[in-house]
Scaffold this motif. Structure first.
Motif, PDB file in Angstrom:
ATOM      1  N   LEU A  35      -9.850   2.576 -10.087  1.00  0.00           N
ATOM      2  CA  LEU A  35      -9.144   2.549  -8.804  1.00  0.00           C
ATOM      3  C   LEU A  35      -9.131   1.165  -8.168  1.00  0.00           C
ATOM      4  O   LEU A  35      -8.193   0.815  -7.453  1.00  0.00           O
ATOM      5  CB  LEU A  35      -9.790   3.543  -7.833  1.00  0.00           C
ATOM      6  CG  LEU A  35      -9.630   5.029  -8.166  1.00  0.00           C
ATOM      7  CD1 LEU A  35     -10.430   5.878  -7.190  1.00  0.00           C
ATOM      8  CD2 LEU A  35      -8.157   5.441  -8.128  1.00  0.00           C
ATOM      9  N   ARG A  36     -10.148   0.361  -8.432  1.00  0.00           N
ATOM     10  CA  ARG A  36     -10.270  -0.901  -7.717  1.00  0.00           C
ATOM     11  C   ARG A  36      -9.221  -1.928  -8.116  1.00  0.00           C
ATOM     12  O   ARG A  36      -9.050  -2.928  -7.436  1.00  0.00           O
ATOM     13  CB  ARG A  36     -11.678  -1.466  -7.888  1.00  0.00           C
ATOM     14  CG  ARG A  36     -12.651  -0.828  -6.901  1.00  0.00           C
ATOM     15  CD  ARG A  36     -13.989  -1.459  -6.899  1.00  0.00           C
ATOM     16  NE  ARG A  36     -14.720  -1.054  -5.707  1.00  0.00           N
ATOM     17  CZ  ARG A  36     -16.029  -1.195  -5.557  1.00  0.00           C
ATOM     18  NH1 ARG A  36     -16.741  -1.740  -6.531  1.00  0.00           N
ATOM     19  NH2 ARG A  36     -16.625  -0.821  -4.449  1.00  0.00           N
ATOM     20  N   GLY A  37      -8.519  -1.701  -9.220  1.00  0.00           N
ATOM     21  CA  GLY A  37      -7.424  -2.596  -9.541  1.00  0.00           C
ATOM     22  C   GLY A  37      -6.357  -2.570  -8.463  1.00  0.00           C
ATOM     23  O   GLY A  37      -5.826  -3.608  -8.057  1.00  0.00           O
ATOM     24  N   GLU A  38      -6.048  -1.382  -7.955  1.00  0.00           N
ATOM     25  CA  GLU A  38      -5.045  -1.236  -6.887  1.00  0.00           C
ATOM     26  C   GLU A  38      -5.685  -1.141  -5.510  1.00  0.00           C
ATOM     27  O   GLU A  38      -5.083  -1.549  -4.515  1.00  0.00           O
ATOM     28  CB  GLU A  38      -4.201   0.026  -7.135  1.00  0.00           C
ATOM     29  CG  GLU A  38      -3.093   0.216  -6.105  1.00  0.00           C
ATOM     30  CD  GLU A  38      -2.217   1.432  -6.393  1.00  0.00           C
ATOM     31  OE1 GLU A  38      -1.360   1.760  -5.543  1.00  0.00           O
ATOM     32  OE2 GLU A  38      -2.400   2.063  -7.464  1.00  0.00           O
ATOM     33  N   PHE A  39      -6.915  -0.620  -5.457  1.00  0.00           N
ATOM     34  CA  PHE A  39      -7.588  -0.410  -4.177  1.00  0.00           C
ATOM     35  C   PHE A  39      -8.948  -1.109  -4.212  1.00  0.00           C
ATOM     36  O   PHE A  39      -9.989  -0.465  -4.423  1.00  0.00           O
ATOM     37  CB  PHE A  39      -7.772   1.087  -3.908  1.00  0.00           C
ATOM     38  CG  PHE A  39      -6.518   1.902  -4.088  1.00  0.00           C
ATOM     39  CD1 PHE A  39      -5.540   1.928  -3.109  1.00  0.00           C
ATOM     40  CD2 PHE A  39      -6.305   2.613  -5.260  1.00  0.00           C
ATOM     41  CE1 PHE A  39      -4.380   2.657  -3.278  1.00  0.00           C
ATOM     42  CE2 PHE A  39      -5.152   3.359  -5.440  1.00  0.00           C
ATOM     43  CZ  PHE A  39      -4.176   3.376  -4.447  1.00  0.00           C
ATOM     44  N   PRO A  40      -8.985  -2.423  -4.029  1.00  0.00           N
ATOM     45  CA  PRO A  40     -10.240  -3.175  -4.189  1.00  0.00           C
ATOM     46  C   PRO A  40     -11.332  -2.781  -3.221  1.00  0.00           C
ATOM     47  O   PRO A  40     -12.503  -3.056  -3.476  1.00  0.00           O
ATOM     48  CB  PRO A  40      -9.801  -4.629  -3.973  1.00  0.00           C
ATOM     49  CG  PRO A  40      -8.504  -4.546  -3.233  1.00  0.00           C
ATOM     50  CD  PRO A  40      -7.838  -3.286  -3.700  1.00  0.00           C
ATOM     51  N   GLU A  41     -10.982  -2.118  -2.112  1.00  0.00           N
ATOM     52  CA  GLU A  41     -12.000  -1.789  -1.121  1.00  0.00           C
ATOM     53  C   GLU A  41     -12.562  -0.374  -1.291  1.00  0.00           C
ATOM     54  O   GLU A  41     -13.414   0.040  -0.510  1.00  0.00           O
ATOM     55  CB  GLU A  41     -11.425  -1.934   0.286  1.00  0.00           C
ATOM     56  CG  GLU A  41     -11.050  -3.370   0.634  1.00  0.00           C
ATOM     57  CD  GLU A  41     -10.478  -3.503   2.026  1.00  0.00           C
ATOM     58  OE1 GLU A  41     -10.347  -2.473   2.707  1.00  0.00           O
ATOM     59  OE2 GLU A  41     -10.187  -4.635   2.434  1.00  0.00           O
ATOM     60  N   VAL A  73      -8.435  11.246 -11.059  1.00  0.00           N
ATOM     61  CA  VAL A  73      -8.256   9.834 -10.691  1.00  0.00           C
ATOM     62  C   VAL A  73      -6.855   9.602 -10.135  1.00  0.00           C
ATOM     63  O   VAL A  73      -6.680   8.903  -9.131  1.00  0.00           O
ATOM     64  CB  VAL A  73      -8.510   8.926 -11.908  1.00  0.00           C
ATOM     65  CG1 VAL A  73      -8.282   7.453 -11.541  1.00  0.00           C
ATOM     66  CG2 VAL A  73      -9.930   9.104 -12.435  1.00  0.00           C
ATOM     67  N   GLU A  74      -5.854  10.205 -10.765  1.00  0.00           N
ATOM     68  CA  GLU A  74      -4.477  10.046 -10.294  1.00  0.00           C
ATOM     69  C   GLU A  74      -4.303  10.661  -8.904  1.00  0.00           C
ATOM     70  O   GLU A  74      -3.588  10.118  -8.056  1.00  0.00           O
ATOM     71  CB  GLU A  74      -3.518  10.693 -11.293  1.00  0.00           C
ATOM     72  CG  GLU A  74      -3.460   9.936 -12.626  1.00  0.00           C
ATOM     73  CD  GLU A  74      -2.759  10.721 -13.716  1.00  0.00           C
ATOM     74  OE1 GLU A  74      -2.309  11.859 -13.430  1.00  0.00           O
ATOM     75  OE2 GLU A  74      -2.671  10.223 -14.852  1.00  0.00           O
ATOM     76  N   ARG A  75      -4.988  11.773  -8.669  1.00  0.00           N
ATOM     77  CA  ARG A  75      -4.902  12.408  -7.351  1.00  0.00           C
ATOM     78  C   ARG A  75      -5.569  11.532  -6.285  1.00  0.00           C
ATOM     79  O   ARG A  75      -5.051  11.362  -5.187  1.00  0.00           O
ATOM     80  CB  ARG A  75      -5.552  13.791  -7.393  1.00  0.00           C
ATOM     81  CG  ARG A  75      -5.438  14.566  -6.073  1.00  0.00           C
ATOM     82  CD  ARG A  75      -6.023  15.954  -6.217  1.00  0.00           C
ATOM     83  NE  ARG A  75      -6.029  16.656  -4.939  1.00  0.00           N
ATOM     84  CZ  ARG A  75      -5.021  17.381  -4.461  1.00  0.00           C
ATOM     85  NH1 ARG A  75      -3.900  17.480  -5.165  1.00  0.00           N
ATOM     86  NH2 ARG A  75      -5.108  17.997  -3.304  1.00  0.00           N
ATOM     87  N   LEU A  76      -6.718  10.956  -6.629  1.00  0.00           N
ATOM     88  CA  LEU A  76      -7.376  10.042  -5.703  1.00  0.00           C
ATOM     89  C   LEU A  76      -6.475   8.855  -5.378  1.00  0.00           C
ATOM     90  O   LEU A  76      -6.398   8.421  -4.227  1.00  0.00           O
ATOM     91  CB  LEU A  76      -8.694   9.553  -6.312  1.00  0.00           C
ATOM     92  CG  LEU A  76      -9.868  10.529  -6.291  1.00  0.00           C
ATOM     93  CD1 LEU A  76     -11.005  10.010  -7.165  1.00  0.00           C
ATOM     94  CD2 LEU A  76     -10.352  10.772  -4.869  1.00  0.00           C
ATOM     95  N   ALA A  77      -5.799   8.334  -6.390  1.00  0.00           N
ATOM     96  CA  ALA A  77      -4.895   7.210  -6.164  1.00  0.00           C
ATOM     97  C   ALA A  77      -3.759   7.603  -5.218  1.00  0.00           C
ATOM     98  O   ALA A  77      -3.359   6.814  -4.353  1.00  0.00           O
ATOM     99  CB  ALA A  77      -4.331   6.713  -7.494  1.00  0.00           C
TER     100      ALA A  77
END
Length: 260
Positions: A35-41, A73-77
């Motif tokens: 996830l941190r690739g798109e959402f670093p925080e 993971v896709e749902r979290l994204a």
């Protein structure tokens, strides 16, 4: 089977178990990495909070560790994207996802800004910013076991890093959510031969920078107006990001001079 919220059904799973359509189950540390690739925080606390709100339901191993499918993971994204781009409250996000799962057409509001969310509110009438602030209060700490699991480090390594002040636990034995990021970076730097004693200067510099940010936002945080206090949080976040960028640029400049 999938639950109505879209997460994996409750139950247990082994680390090597495979799902028919989603591939091998992943640890929460692996999920963070994806996830941190798109959402670093994003942090482990963020994922735990979303799980507590019923937006994702990972499986559990017999020892209690979370195991996520690729669909989780896709749902979290999706959830993180709706929060970032549309500033929607979690209740509204859940309704959108459930409607999409039923095959209904979902119309998202136009993209806005955090300032718009504070000023006008979204969804059921509560500004998305207040929900995010409540989330930070609810899920701002991680346990020692969760830190070890998410960062993929040993107890001995953690004890050594604590002895140098790189990681600090509170009276209840918990750590700040960012401790996961710190632990991973310390471990990565260790792979290049940098020991914890070498990193104390970085820790001291970070504390000085945090002190400068605190000086700027302190008057805003003491204000009675909730929106002014909210602005203080947003300002602190922006100043921290600028400080990190400046630090990186200065290091690159210094390396350019030293390495020619």
């Amino acid at each position: 089977m999938r639950t109505p919220t879209g997460g994996a059904g409750h139950g247990t799973a082994t680390a090597g178990e495979r799902l028919p359509a989603a591939g091998r189950l992943m640890s929460i540390g692996t999920v963070l990495g994806q996830l941190r690739g798109e959402f670093p925080e994003v942090t482990i606390s963020k994922i735990r909070f979303l799980e507590a709100e019923g937006l994702v339901e990972p499986r559990r191993t017999p020892s209690g560790y979370r195991k996520f499918s690729q669909e989780d993971v896709e749902r979290l994204a999706q959830v993180l994207r709706m929060q970032r781009d549309h500033y929607l409250p979690l209740k509204v996000i859940r309704e959108h996802l459930d409607a999409a799962a039923r095959g209904e057409q979902v119309q998202l509001p136009a993209q806005g800004s955090a300032r718009d969310a504070v000023a006008t509110g979204t969804g059921a009438g509560e500004p998305a910013f207040w929900e995010a602030a409540g989330e930070r209060r609810t899920a701002a700490r991680v346990s020692r076991a969760e830190l070890l699991e998410a960062a993929g480090v040993s107890e001995a390594e953690l004890v050594e890093w604590e002895s140098y002040g790189l990681l600090v636990q509170d009276a209840a034995g918990a750590f700040d959510a960012e401790a996961v990021t710190v632990a991973r970076l310390v471990a990565d730097l260790g792979g290049f031969g940098l020991e914890p004693r070498h990193l104390r200067a970085m820790k001291a510099a970070a504390e000085r920078e945090a002190g400068l940010v605190e000086q700027v936002v302190a008057p805003l945080r003491r204000h009675r107006n909730p929106q002014t206090r909210a602005h203080a949080e947003a300002t602190a976040k922006e100043l921290a990001a600028l400080s990190v960028r400046l630090h990186a640029a200065l290091v690159q400049t210094a390396l350019g001079v030293r390495l020619g």
